[in-house]
Design an enzyme around this catalytic site. Structure first.
Site, short mmCIF file in Angstrom:
data_model
loop_
_atom_site.label_atom_id
_atom_site.label_comp_id
_atom_site.label_asym_id
_atom_site.label_seq_id
_atom_site.Cartn_x
_atom_site.Cartn_y
_atom_site.Cartn_z
N LYS A 14 0.96 -1.24 0.02
CA LYS A 14 0.08 -0.05 -0.04
C LYS A 14 0.83 1.12 0.02
O LYS A 14 0.78 2.04 -0.93
CB LYS A 14 -0.75 0.05 1.15
CG LYS A 14 -1.87 -1.22 1.22
CD LYS A 14 -2.57 -0.85 2.68
CE LYS A 14 -2.02 -1.07 3.75
NZ LYS A 14 -1.10 -2.39 4.26
N ARG A 89 -9.31 1.14 9.62
CA ARG A 89 -8.88 -0.04 10.31
C ARG A 89 -9.90 -1.01 10.65
O ARG A 89 -9.74 -1.98 11.05
CB ARG A 89 -7.69 0.07 10.93
CG ARG A 89 -6.40 0.55 10.25
CD ARG A 89 -5.15 0.39 11.15
NE ARG A 89 -3.95 1.02 10.52
CZ ARG A 89 -2.82 0.40 10.56
NH1 ARG A 89 -2.35 -0.40 11.66
NH2 ARG A 89 -2.10 1.12 10.21
N ARG A 128 12.43 -8.05 4.47
CA ARG A 128 12.66 -6.78 4.70
C ARG A 128 13.94 -6.55 5.62
O ARG A 128 14.46 -5.44 5.74
CB ARG A 128 11.28 -5.95 5.18
CG ARG A 128 10.28 -5.86 3.97
CD ARG A 128 9.18 -5.14 4.55
NE ARG A 128 8.60 -5.14 5.86
CZ ARG A 128 7.56 -4.89 6.16
NH1 ARG A 128 6.76 -3.87 5.31
NH2 ARG A 128 6.94 -4.86 7.37
N ARG A 130 13.56 -6.02 8.92
CA ARG A 130 13.31 -5.02 9.80
C ARG A 130 13.38 -5.92 11.20
O ARG A 130 12.92 -7.04 11.38
CB ARG A 130 11.89 -4.30 10.05
CG ARG A 130 11.69 -3.44 8.50
CD ARG A 130 10.48 -2.89 8.53
NE ARG A 130 10.59 -2.13 7.19
CZ ARG A 130 9.21 -1.48 6.87
NH1 ARG A 130 8.11 -1.62 7.60
NH2 ARG A 130 9.26 -0.61 5.79
N ARG A 141 0.15 -9.77 13.62
CA ARG A 141 -0.27 -8.64 12.67
C ARG A 141 -1.27 -9.16 11.78
O ARG A 141 -2.39 -8.44 11.64
CB ARG A 141 0.69 -7.76 11.98
CG ARG A 141 1.68 -7.05 12.78
CD ARG A 141 2.67 -6.13 12.05
NE ARG A 141 3.67 -6.04 12.79
CZ ARG A 141 5.13 -6.24 11.97
NH1 ARG A 141 5.09 -6.26 10.83
NH2 ARG A 141 6.29 -6.10 12.74
#
Length: 187
Positions: A14, A89, A128, A130, A141
């Site tokens: 997104k 959300r 990624r 992270r 999540r």
């Protein structure tokens, strides 16, 4: 003028697509996370209120996030359009957003849902590198997303404004699909 809401699970692309489209159309990419961080950094009234929750590790109340969004949408650069990323959300947030938009006499053109398979997202997010992207955290999540955010897909489908994009495709293909969807007249 282009006003969009981007929905999708964490890691669906997104933000990447919103940034590219916002630059191409010369409209703001409005991320609620960025709004909160900016307000806290500026230490304005809303930022101080948000900071009091964030410092305790609590979620910032919807009413405060909506006020930040109201302020942002009323800024001059939003008159030609915007892309809202990260909000709403939940169904209650979507209903509150609808009320806000009516009160400031604005609407949105489309809600774009970035559909990506969970396993593909897990691998993408793990790649990624992270610090907070470990498999347990990522899967949690997704659980939260399924419980709270996924019902928005039907909410917006029923309103006839939902467009679905295959987020599994390469970034350039997703961008091309988005541009084709946006070029379509509202149904």
């Amino acid at each position: 003028m282009l006003r969009l809401i981007f929905l999708g699970p964490p890691g669906a692309g997104k933000g990447t697509q919103a940034a590219a489209l916002a630059e191409s159309w010369e409209i703001p990419h409005i991320s609620t996370g960025d709004l909160l961080r900016q307000a806290v950094a500026e230490q304005n009234v809303l930022g101080k209120q948000a900071s009091s929750f964030m410092d305790k590790g609590e979620l910032v109340p919807d009413s405060l996030v909506i006020e930040l969004i109201r302020e942002r949408l009323n800024q001059l650069d939003c008159q030609q359009g915007w892309i809202l990323d990260g909000f709403p959300r939940s169904i209650s947030q979507a209903q509150t957003l609808e009320e806000l938009l009516q009160s400031i006499q604005k609407t949105y053109d489309f809600v774009i849902y970035f559909q990506v398979e969970t396993e593909a997202l897990v691998q993408r997010m793990l790649g990624r590198g992270r610090q907070d992207d470990n498999e347990v955290t990522i899967r949690r999540r997704f659980e939260v997303y399924q419980e709270q955010t996924f019902p928005l897909i039907d909410f917006y489908r029923q309103q006839g404004c939902l467009k679905i994009v295959d987020g599994n495709a390469p970034v350039a293909d997703v961008t091309k699909t988005l541009l084709e969807l946006i070029a379509l007249p509202k149904s």
